[in-house]
Design a protein around this motif. Structure first.
Motif, PDB file in Angstrom:
ATOM      1  N   SER B   2       7.315  -0.804  -5.913  1.00  0.00           N
ATOM      2  CA  SER B   2       7.006  -1.632  -4.752  1.00  0.00           C
ATOM      3  C   SER B   2       5.507  -1.649  -4.517  1.00  0.00           C
ATOM      4  N   LEU B   3       5.096  -2.714  -3.850  1.00  0.00           N
ATOM      5  CA  LEU B   3       3.677  -2.888  -3.566  1.00  0.00           C
ATOM      6  C   LEU B   3       3.257  -1.967  -2.427  1.00  0.00           C
ATOM      7  N   GLU B   6      -2.172  -4.276  -0.676  1.00  0.00           N
ATOM      8  CA  GLU B   6      -2.446  -5.612  -1.151  1.00  0.00           C
ATOM      9  C   GLU B   6      -3.704  -6.134  -0.484  1.00  0.00           C
ATOM     10  N   SER B  31      -3.541  -6.182  -5.987  1.00  0.00           N
ATOM     11  CA  SER B  31      -2.346  -5.516  -5.477  1.00  0.00           C
ATOM     12  C   SER B  31      -2.161  -4.209  -6.213  1.00  0.00           C
ATOM     13  N   ILE B  32      -1.817  -3.170  -5.486  1.00  0.00           N
ATOM     14  CA  ILE B  32      -1.622  -1.863  -6.093  1.00  0.00           C
ATOM     15  C   ILE B  32      -0.214  -1.388  -5.769  1.00  0.00           C
ATOM     16  N   ALA B  33       0.540  -1.071  -6.814  1.00  0.00           N
ATOM     17  CA  ALA B  33       1.914  -0.625  -6.614  1.00  0.00           C
ATOM     18  C   ALA B  33       1.932   0.840  -6.196  1.00  0.00           C
ATOM     19  N   GLU B  36       0.720   4.094  -8.331  1.00  0.00           N
ATOM     20  CA  GLU B  36      -0.073   3.569  -9.428  1.00  0.00           C
ATOM     21  C   GLU B  36      -1.526   4.035  -9.284  1.00  0.00           C
ATOM     22  N   GLU B  69       1.664  -1.232   2.850  1.00  0.00           N
ATOM     23  CA  GLU B  69       3.128  -1.250   2.973  1.00  0.00           C
ATOM     24  C   GLU B  69       3.581  -2.423   3.846  1.00  0.00           C
ATOM     25  N   THR B 202      -1.012   7.161  -4.448  1.00  0.00           N
ATOM     26  CA  THR B 202      -1.479   5.933  -5.071  1.00  0.00           C
ATOM     27  C   THR B 202      -3.002   5.952  -4.986  1.00  0.00           C
TER      28      THR B 202
END
Lengths: 343, 339
Positions: B2-3, B6, B31-33, B36, B69, B202
């Motif tokens: 999931s993102l 963003e 965008s960063i999941a 990640e 989120e 993240t």
């Protein structure tokens, strides 16, 4: 390291430098020997505090003395010891026969003097040129280091130059007297990679043209791999390994050299292999260890390494390592360090 | 996946007065999941740090939005916003010397977030600080020391403990290892990796060391003069760069391997990064690009998906019209007429 007919232009032997501080005496350089041949590049590699900068600065007379002190050793430029004798044939060799460039050009250049005048000053002092001739030569040298519009640039002050151009201007100043040896102390550390690549290429080009020897002080193994012919690895004030660039990269014989390589990502490093940090920190040079300086962090350390200083062993012709593992009585293993030089 | 974060069209301009504006970051979307690690590389002046700071609210945004989120973050942070979002977003700074208050003990520095957040008793705070000092590889006894007593690597560990004690989900690491020695860099990278696994972090990892970013990151983003020029899998971008700037950057990056360095072709690039003041339309790399075309000087290329799999994005006119590199002829009609 040196073929008989290929005599070194600069030969440093057993150099020891100390500093008096409030905390006591720091033994910053503890018996360093290296030499560099005409037209070749020697890289001295090591981490902060290992003494790599101090060893060249003391040769250049740039360490304040006191508190600094050269307690032992010699640095021979074409056979003359410039540690003891600053004036050779009536000329100061520093800035003349040996040039030097620094990491931070902004602090090496005088901000209140035009760039051309600063370069010209070197020529007036060392070559006895007139101001006019020296300035004309300064413009030529600026053009030589690829500064566009050199004539106009020579009349500007350092603040008008970008970081990469300042570094070029400093190189111009260092090579103005056509030195036999250029000492470059972390010349590209503060620069971006594209500018670093341009500068390294410039240095190589100048070297091809005038055959000067380069001593490059750096902590970046990538830069070493790119430009060096010979490499000396320093740790805790000593040269722990020296040899050709291929010796040191592909047949590393000292555990510290291997540790440095494993701590740095290369093309082959993948996430599954992982980087191997060197745990711990270098020793305190107020009280340097009696034995090997690296023993405390070394994964191969043996009982002998703590109390006894290792000998410099020639593991291959011209390839030296200061490590007990290369003593004839040392145990044999399959680790890379045992294979180093002994293939 | 999931993102988590963003960024949409994030822009940061610094007005200089007299009609001059520094275009530090222009229209960057990323965008960063969750879980990640995205590496962000570029030369000094490329806007990578400004972008990182804008993400966590240390810079107001001139334009654009940031979502965490799914929740839109404020354009301009108030003190209350910082307290609120500090629980979820943190930053680790480059300079371990200037980023720690020299008059606070290590314990005070690391515990400050808990103290400001309230809710934890003194004893709980002390216990958490001791626990975190251990987790970053410093003994709990360091709590009483001052920053000047520590080495660079130890200070960076304090900076990491300070950022992570609130257990954020998203951390911006702004050149966390650039000021450190090689052997210590590996120690810090390993520590970050371990903490990322155990806490499910993240990360946006900002650095100029391409080899390290490739090693650390899942994806790599390349910035030049305030705009994002390439984005893709870290190994993909490093080993198969598409944007001419990324190619230059990779070709300039020396590897610790003498044999491959001897075979390396010389780098065609000349010049330096231009001034970011009052940038005009067109590709920002056009002044230095070895493959520049006429269109590059007038039309700003957009970041487009090239290649299959939706993974690779490049902002370059060479890759427009469907993703195949077709070096268009430079001869435009006007030139033909001129001849």
């Amino acid at each position: 390291m040196i073929v008989a007919n290929d005599a070194p232009v600069l030969d440093v032997s057993d150099l020891c430098v100390e500093f008096d501080t409030h905390g006591g005496v720091v033994q910053a350089v503890r018996g360093v020997s290296f030499s560099v041949r005409p037209g070749k590049t020697l890289a001295i590699v090591g981490e902060s505090g290992c003494g790599k900068s101090v060893s060249v600065q003391s040769i250049m007379g740039l360490t304040p003395m006191p508190p600094g002190r050269i307690t032992r050793g010699a640095a021979r430029l074409d056979g003359v010891d410039i540690v003891r004798q600053k004036i050779v044939n009536g000329e100061d060799v520093r800035g003349n026969r040996i040039g030097m460039i620094f990491q931070d050009p902004m602090s090496a250049l005088n901000p209140t003097m035009r760039v051309g005048d600063q370069i010209a000053e070197t020529l007036q002092v060392h070559r006895g040129m007139s101001k006019r001739d020296a300035f004309a030569r300064a413009v030529e040298v600026l053009a030589l280091v690829n500064i566009p519009d050199a004539d106009a640039r020579a009349r500007q002050f350092p603040f008008a130059f970008s970081g990469g151009m300042l570094q070029r201007a400093m190189i111009a100043m260092a090579i103005a007297c056509e030195p036999a040896v250029l000492i470059a102390d972390e010349p590209t550390t503060a620069l971006d990679v594209t500018i670093q690549a341009q500068l390294l290429e410039l240095l190589e080009g100048l070297q091809r043209k005038n055959g000067m020897a380069i001593v490059l002080i750096t902590h970046d193994l990538g830069v070493v791999a790119r430009v060096a012919d010979d490499v000396a690895v320093m740790y805790a004030g000593e040269i722990v390994e020296s040899g050709t660039v291929d010796d040191v990269f592909y047949r590393a014989a000292h555990p510290y050299t291997l540790g440095l390589k494993a701590a740095m990502p290369s093309r082959e490093t993948s996430k599954s292999v992982g980087l191997m940090p060197i745990e711990g920190a270098p020793p305190d040079l107020f009280r340097p260890p009696a034995g090997c300086g690296y023993a405390e962090r070394c994964p191969h350390a043996m009982l002998v390494c703590g109390p006894h200083r290792p000998q410099r062993v020639e593991v291959d012709p011209g390839h030296h390592a200061m490590c007990w593992l290369h003593h004839e009585d040392a145990p044999r293993g399959t680790d890379a360090v045992y294979r180093g030089g002994r293939a | 996946m999931s993102l988590l974060v963003e960024a949409r069209g994030v822009t940061k301009h610094f007005p200089l007065g007299r009609g001059k504006t520094v275009h530090a970051v222009d229209d960057v979307s990323l965008s960063i999941a969750a879980r990640e690690i995205v590496g962000l590389v570029g030369e000094s002046g490329s806007g990578k740090s400004t972008f990182g700071k804008a993400l966590v609210g240390l810079h107001d945004k001139t334009a654009g939005e940031v979502y965490l989120e799914g929740e839109r973050l404020p354009q301009r942070y108030t003190a209350a916003d910082f307290r609120h979002y500090a629980q979820r977003m943190q930053m680790i700074f480059q300079d371990p010397y200037s980023s720690l208050n020299p008059r606070m003990t290590v314990g005070e520095i690391v515990g400050e977030g808990l103290r400001l957040g309230g809710g934890a008793s003194d004893a709980q705070q002390r216990a958490a600080v001791a626990d975190w000092l251990e987790r970053v590889g410093l003994a709990a006894g360091y709590a009483g020391r001052y920053p000047h007593e520590l080495s660079g690597g130890q200070r960076q560990r304090v900076g990491i403990a300070r950022a992570l004690i609130l257990e954020p989900t998203f951390v911006v690491c702004d050149e966390p290892i650039s000021a450190l020695d090689v052997s210590v860099q590996a120690q810090i990278v390993r520590l970050l990796g371990e903490l990322k696994e155990s806490l499910g972090l993240t990360l946006l990892f900002i650095a100029h060391d391409l080899s390290m970013v490739r090693y650390v990151s899942d994806r790599m983003a390349v910035m030049y003069l305030g705009s994002l020029v390439e984005l893709g899998g870290a190994d993909d971008v490093y080993f198969r760069p598409m944007h001419p700037y990324t190619k230059t950057l990779v070709a300039s990056n020396p590897e610790p391997d003498p044999r491959s360095e001897r075979e390396r072709a010389t780098i065609p690039i000349t010049g330096e990064i231009p001034s970011p003041i009052n940038i005009r339309a067109g590709c920002r790399f056009a002044t230095r690009c070895p493959e520049v075309m006429d269109i590059c000087r007038t039309v700003t290329p957009e970041l487009r998906t090239v290649a299959a799999g939706d993974e690779r994005h490049v902002a370059c006119h060479l890759f427009e019209s469907g993703g195949l590199a077709s070096p268009a002829p430079t001869a435009l009609p006007t030139e033909v007429v001129d001849r």
